[in-house]
Design a protein around this motif. Structure first.
Motif, PDB file in Angstrom:
ATOM      1  N   VAL A 164      -2.455 -17.162   2.136  1.00 56.37           N
ATOM      2  CA  VAL A 164      -2.907 -16.220   1.113  1.00 56.37           C
ATOM      3  C   VAL A 164      -4.189 -15.500   1.530  1.00 56.37           C
ATOM      4  O   VAL A 164      -4.303 -14.279   1.357  1.00 56.37           O
ATOM      5  CB  VAL A 164      -3.108 -16.944  -0.239  1.00 56.37           C
ATOM      6  CG1 VAL A 164      -3.684 -15.985  -1.278  1.00 56.37           C
ATOM      7  CG2 VAL A 164      -1.784 -17.511  -0.731  1.00 56.37           C
ATOM      8  N   LEU A 165      -5.150 -16.227   2.083  1.00 54.27           N
ATOM      9  CA  LEU A 165      -6.418 -15.584   2.472  1.00 54.27           C
ATOM     10  C   LEU A 165      -6.218 -14.473   3.498  1.00 54.27           C
ATOM     11  O   LEU A 165      -6.701 -13.351   3.294  1.00 54.27           O
ATOM     12  CB  LEU A 165      -7.388 -16.633   3.012  1.00 54.27           C
ATOM     13  CG  LEU A 165      -8.365 -17.266   2.028  1.00 54.27           C
ATOM     14  CD1 LEU A 165      -9.246 -18.269   2.755  1.00 54.27           C
ATOM     15  CD2 LEU A 165      -9.213 -16.218   1.344  1.00 54.27           C
ATOM     16  N   PRO A 166      -5.526 -14.727   4.614  1.00 50.54           N
ATOM     17  CA  PRO A 166      -5.315 -13.624   5.565  1.00 50.54           C
ATOM     18  C   PRO A 166      -4.530 -12.462   4.954  1.00 50.54           C
ATOM     19  O   PRO A 166      -4.830 -11.297   5.238  1.00 50.54           O
ATOM     20  CB  PRO A 166      -4.525 -14.287   6.700  1.00 50.54           C
ATOM     21  CG  PRO A 166      -4.844 -15.733   6.598  1.00 50.54           C
ATOM     22  CD  PRO A 166      -5.016 -16.002   5.133  1.00 50.54           C
ATOM     23  N   ALA A 167      -3.545 -12.774   4.112  1.00 53.68           N
ATOM     24  CA  ALA A 167      -2.750 -11.703   3.498  1.00 53.68           C
ATOM     25  C   ALA A 167      -3.608 -10.830   2.588  1.00 53.68           C
ATOM     26  O   ALA A 167      -3.480  -9.601   2.582  1.00 53.68           O
ATOM     27  CB  ALA A 167      -1.583 -12.303   2.725  1.00 53.68           C
ATOM     28  N   LEU A 168      -4.466 -11.461   1.801  1.00 52.46           N
ATOM     29  CA  LEU A 168      -5.359 -10.729   0.906  1.00 52.46           C
ATOM     30  C   LEU A 168      -6.238  -9.755   1.681  1.00 52.46           C
ATOM     31  O   LEU A 168      -6.366  -8.574   1.315  1.00 52.46           O
ATOM     32  CB  LEU A 168      -6.228 -11.717   0.125  1.00 52.46           C
ATOM     33  CG  LEU A 168      -7.418 -11.139  -0.661  1.00 52.46           C
ATOM     34  CD1 LEU A 168      -6.923 -10.320  -1.843  1.00 52.46           C
ATOM     35  CD2 LEU A 168      -8.344 -12.259  -1.137  1.00 52.46           C
ATOM     36  N   HIS A 169      -6.835 -10.224   2.763  1.00 53.66           N
ATOM     37  CA  HIS A 169      -7.765  -9.389   3.516  1.00 53.66           C
ATOM     38  C   HIS A 169      -7.045  -8.352   4.370  1.00 53.66           C
ATOM     39  O   HIS A 169      -7.562  -7.244   4.557  1.00 53.66           O
ATOM     40  CB  HIS A 169      -8.696 -10.267   4.346  1.00 53.66           C
ATOM     41  CG  HIS A 169      -9.682 -11.013   3.506  1.00 53.66           C
ATOM     42  ND1 HIS A 169     -10.894 -10.478   3.148  1.00 53.66           N
ATOM     43  CD2 HIS A 169      -9.619 -12.228   2.911  1.00 53.66           C
ATOM     44  CE1 HIS A 169     -11.548 -11.340   2.383  1.00 53.66           C
ATOM     45  NE2 HIS A 169     -10.786 -12.405   2.221  1.00 53.66           N
ATOM     46  N   ALA A 170      -5.870  -8.689   4.875  1.00 49.77           N
ATOM     47  CA  ALA A 170      -5.092  -7.681   5.590  1.00 49.77           C
ATOM     48  C   ALA A 170      -4.702  -6.549   4.639  1.00 49.77           C
ATOM     49  O   ALA A 170      -4.788  -5.361   4.992  1.00 49.77           O
ATOM     50  CB  ALA A 170      -3.843  -8.315   6.197  1.00 49.77           C
ATOM     51  N   TYR A 171      -4.302  -6.911   3.440  1.00 50.78           N
ATOM     52  CA  TYR A 171      -3.912  -5.907   2.445  1.00 50.78           C
ATOM     53  C   TYR A 171      -5.080  -4.985   2.100  1.00 50.78           C
ATOM     54  O   TYR A 171      -4.900  -3.774   1.921  1.00 50.78           O
ATOM     55  CB  TYR A 171      -3.401  -6.607   1.194  1.00 50.78           C
ATOM     56  CG  TYR A 171      -3.076  -5.673   0.052  1.00 50.78           C
ATOM     57  CD1 TYR A 171      -1.949  -4.855   0.103  1.00 50.78           C
ATOM     58  CD2 TYR A 171      -3.898  -5.609  -1.070  1.00 50.78           C
ATOM     59  CE1 TYR A 171      -1.647  -3.982  -0.939  1.00 50.78           C
ATOM     60  CE2 TYR A 171      -3.602  -4.747  -2.116  1.00 50.78           C
ATOM     61  CZ  TYR A 171      -2.483  -3.933  -2.048  1.00 50.78           C
ATOM     62  OH  TYR A 171      -2.193  -3.078  -3.082  1.00 50.78           O
ATOM     63  N   SER A 172      -6.282  -5.547   2.005  1.00 51.80           N
ATOM     64  CA  SER A 172      -7.436  -4.709   1.674  1.00 51.80           C
ATOM     65  C   SER A 172      -7.675  -3.647   2.740  1.00 51.80           C
ATOM     66  O   SER A 172      -8.133  -2.547   2.435  1.00 51.80           O
ATOM     67  CB  SER A 172      -8.694  -5.576   1.496  1.00 51.80           C
ATOM     68  OG  SER A 172      -9.179  -6.059   2.734  1.00 51.80           O
ATOM     69  N   GLN A 173      -7.344  -3.953   3.986  1.00 55.12           N
ATOM     70  CA  GLN A 173      -7.570  -3.003   5.080  1.00 55.12           C
ATOM     71  C   GLN A 173      -6.456  -1.968   5.207  1.00 55.12           C
ATOM     72  O   GLN A 173      -6.736  -0.790   5.438  1.00 55.12           O
ATOM     73  CB  GLN A 173      -7.701  -3.751   6.411  1.00 55.12           C
ATOM     74  CG  GLN A 173      -9.079  -4.352   6.676  1.00 55.12           C
ATOM     75  CD  GLN A 173     -10.101  -3.306   7.084  1.00 55.12           C
ATOM     76  OE1 GLN A 173      -9.776  -2.185   7.436  1.00 55.12           O
ATOM     77  NE2 GLN A 173     -11.373  -3.686   7.035  1.00 55.12           N
ATOM     78  N   CYS A 174      -5.197  -2.404   5.049  1.00 54.98           N
ATOM     79  CA  CYS A 174      -4.105  -1.494   5.400  1.00 54.98           C
ATOM     80  C   CYS A 174      -3.138  -1.195   4.267  1.00 54.98           C
ATOM     81  O   CYS A 174      -2.246  -0.346   4.424  1.00 54.98           O
ATOM     82  CB  CYS A 174      -3.329  -2.048   6.600  1.00 54.98           C
ATOM     83  SG  CYS A 174      -2.377  -3.535   6.247  1.00 54.98           S
ATOM     84  N   GLY A 175      -3.264  -1.890   3.146  1.00 47.61           N
ATOM     85  CA  GLY A 175      -2.364  -1.630   2.035  1.00 47.61           C
ATOM     86  C   GLY A 175      -1.039  -2.348   2.131  1.00 47.61           C
ATOM     87  O   GLY A 175      -0.165  -2.160   1.279  1.00 47.61           O
ATOM     88  N   ALA A 176      -0.846  -3.194   3.150  1.00 45.76           N
ATOM     89  CA  ALA A 176       0.360  -4.015   3.290  1.00 45.76           C
ATOM     90  C   ALA A 176      -0.072  -5.475   3.328  1.00 45.76           C
ATOM     91  O   ALA A 176      -0.929  -5.842   4.138  1.00 45.76           O
ATOM     92  CB  ALA A 176       1.120  -3.650   4.555  1.00 45.76           C
ATOM     93  N   TRP A 177       0.508  -6.291   2.471  1.00 47.64           N
ATOM     94  CA  TRP A 177       0.081  -7.699   2.428  1.00 47.64           C
ATOM     95  C   TRP A 177       0.782  -8.557   3.480  1.00 47.64           C
ATOM     96  O   TRP A 177       0.380  -9.681   3.748  1.00 47.64           O
ATOM     97  CB  TRP A 177       0.301  -8.285   1.041  1.00 47.64           C
ATOM     98  CG  TRP A 177       1.754  -8.374   0.615  1.00 47.64           C
ATOM     99  CD1 TRP A 177       2.471  -7.424  -0.033  1.00 47.64           C
ATOM    100  CD2 TRP A 177       2.625  -9.481   0.812  1.00 47.64           C
ATOM    101  NE1 TRP A 177       3.756  -7.862  -0.246  1.00 47.64           N
ATOM    102  CE2 TRP A 177       3.882  -9.121   0.255  1.00 47.64           C
ATOM    103  CE3 TRP A 177       2.476 -10.740   1.390  1.00 47.64           C
ATOM    104  CZ2 TRP A 177       4.979  -9.985   0.282  1.00 47.64           C
ATOM    105  CZ3 TRP A 177       3.579 -11.596   1.417  1.00 47.64           C
ATOM    106  CH2 TRP A 177       4.804 -11.220   0.863  1.00 47.64           C
ATOM    107  N   ALA A 178       1.824  -8.004   4.120  1.00 51.68           N
ATOM    108  CA  ALA A 178       2.539  -8.762   5.155  1.00 51.68           C
ATOM    109  C   ALA A 178       2.835  -7.869   6.356  1.00 51.68           C
ATOM    110  O   ALA A 178       3.999  -7.642   6.697  1.00 51.68           O
ATOM    111  CB  ALA A 178       3.824  -9.345   4.582  1.00 51.68           C
TER     112      ALA A 178
END
Length: 316
Positions: A164-178
């Motif tokens: 969940v933590l990496p997905a949350l922060h990846a989503y904040s950068q690129c708009g895709a959670w996966a």
């Protein structure tokens, strides 16, 4: 350490346990790097969100964890008065009510930050993902679930820290959670997160068992838990290596190999010192966990840096 001589600010700083923050900060950094690599650029707004949210999140975790573990912490202090460091509530550093209020306040602040960043960055899933992250921790240590006591807390930590933590922060950068690279590297990260979760219970084996906690260490014992942590560490590095030769959109070889090798180097040191980290050998257990964390944290930091170079630097 003399508790009586500590200032109020020093007591709160001690309660916040800054030495434990990389356990949460490093997966967040990885998520930010993967998200930026996916977007092809670094979002300053997402970085600001990441720092602000992680500070609130880590305060939520460590303060409420002390509140939730106050009884078993007191039991450990009675069992091993010279074998463990002072505990925030049992040793009178701070009252239980103050930690509960501050921890809940930090959680509310984390949600507020996620909501504000979601609006500013046009990321509508930021708040739900942040709530999921906080909810996993609540299920881990707080009533009514308290899975860290009922059993399965380590698996919940694996999902939260490694997923969940990496997905949350990846989503904040690129708009895709996966994003593709996150999905490719996630199995290795999940294995490393579970390795760390298993090792965290080693120093509390007898006090946890006496206090009724059901952890892998109280269930399997010290030796089997250490073997499990070591196997998972090696598996995490191997899963990263396997990614480079996989099909589809995966990081290049030069991104994953250095991180996997660094994890392996520290893993060798971990295994060499493992026989000394037996039950109640608190000093040796501390060294053991330092080597394990070095393997996980430094390997993940190097992976994050190279993912960022490959994605943002145009080598992707």
């Amino acid at each position: 350490m003399r508790v009586e001589s500590m200032s109020p600010a020093g007591r709160w700083w001690y309660a916040l346990k800054p030495a434990s923050w990389p356990k949460v900060f490093v997966p967040a950094l990885f998520g930010q790097a993967v998200g930026a690599a996916t977007a092809g650029q670094v979002s300053a707004g997402a970085l600001v969100f990441g720092v602000a949210w992680m500070l609130a999140d880590v305060a939520f975790i460590v303060l409420l964890n002390d509140w939730g573990d106050r009884e078993v912490d007191a039991l450990k202090r009675r069992m091993f008065p010279r074998g463990c460091s002072p505990k925030t509530i049992p040793d009178g550093l701070l009252p239980a009510g103050a930690l509960l209020a501050a921890g809940l306040g930090a959680g509310a602040l984390a949600l507020l930050v996620a909501w504000g960043a979601g609006v500013a960055l046009e990321r509508p899933l930021l708040l739900p993902l942040a709530a999921l992250g906080l909810g996993l921790f609540a299920a881990y240590t707080l009533p009514p679930l308290r899975l860290n006591y009922r059993g399965g807390g380590e698996l919940l930590e694996m999902v939260g820290v490694g997923g969940v933590l990496p997905a949350l922060h990846a989503y904040s950068q690129c708009g895709a959670w996966a994003p593709a690279w996150l999905l490719a590297l996630a199995p290795g990260l999940l294995a490393l997160a579970l390795s760390s979760a298993l090792a965290s219970g080693l120093s509390d084996e007898e006090s946890d068992r006496a206090g009724g906690k059901r952890t892998f260490t109280t269930w399997l014992g010290n030796a089997a838990t250490r073997r499990g942590a070591e196997v998972l560490l090696g598996l995490g590095a191997l899963l990263w290596l396997a990614v480079a030769w996989g099909a589809g959109d995966v990081p290049p070889v030069w991104v994953v190999v250095p991180a996997a090798l660094l994890t392996g180097v520290f893993g060798v040191r971990l295994v060499r010192g493992s026989p000394a980290a037996v039950t109640n050998a608190f000093g040796a257990q501390s060294v053991y966990k330092v080597e394990l964390h070095r393997a996980i944290w430094w390997g993940t930091v190097v992976l994050s840096a190279l993912v960022l170079v490959a994605g943002v630097g145009g080598a992707r």
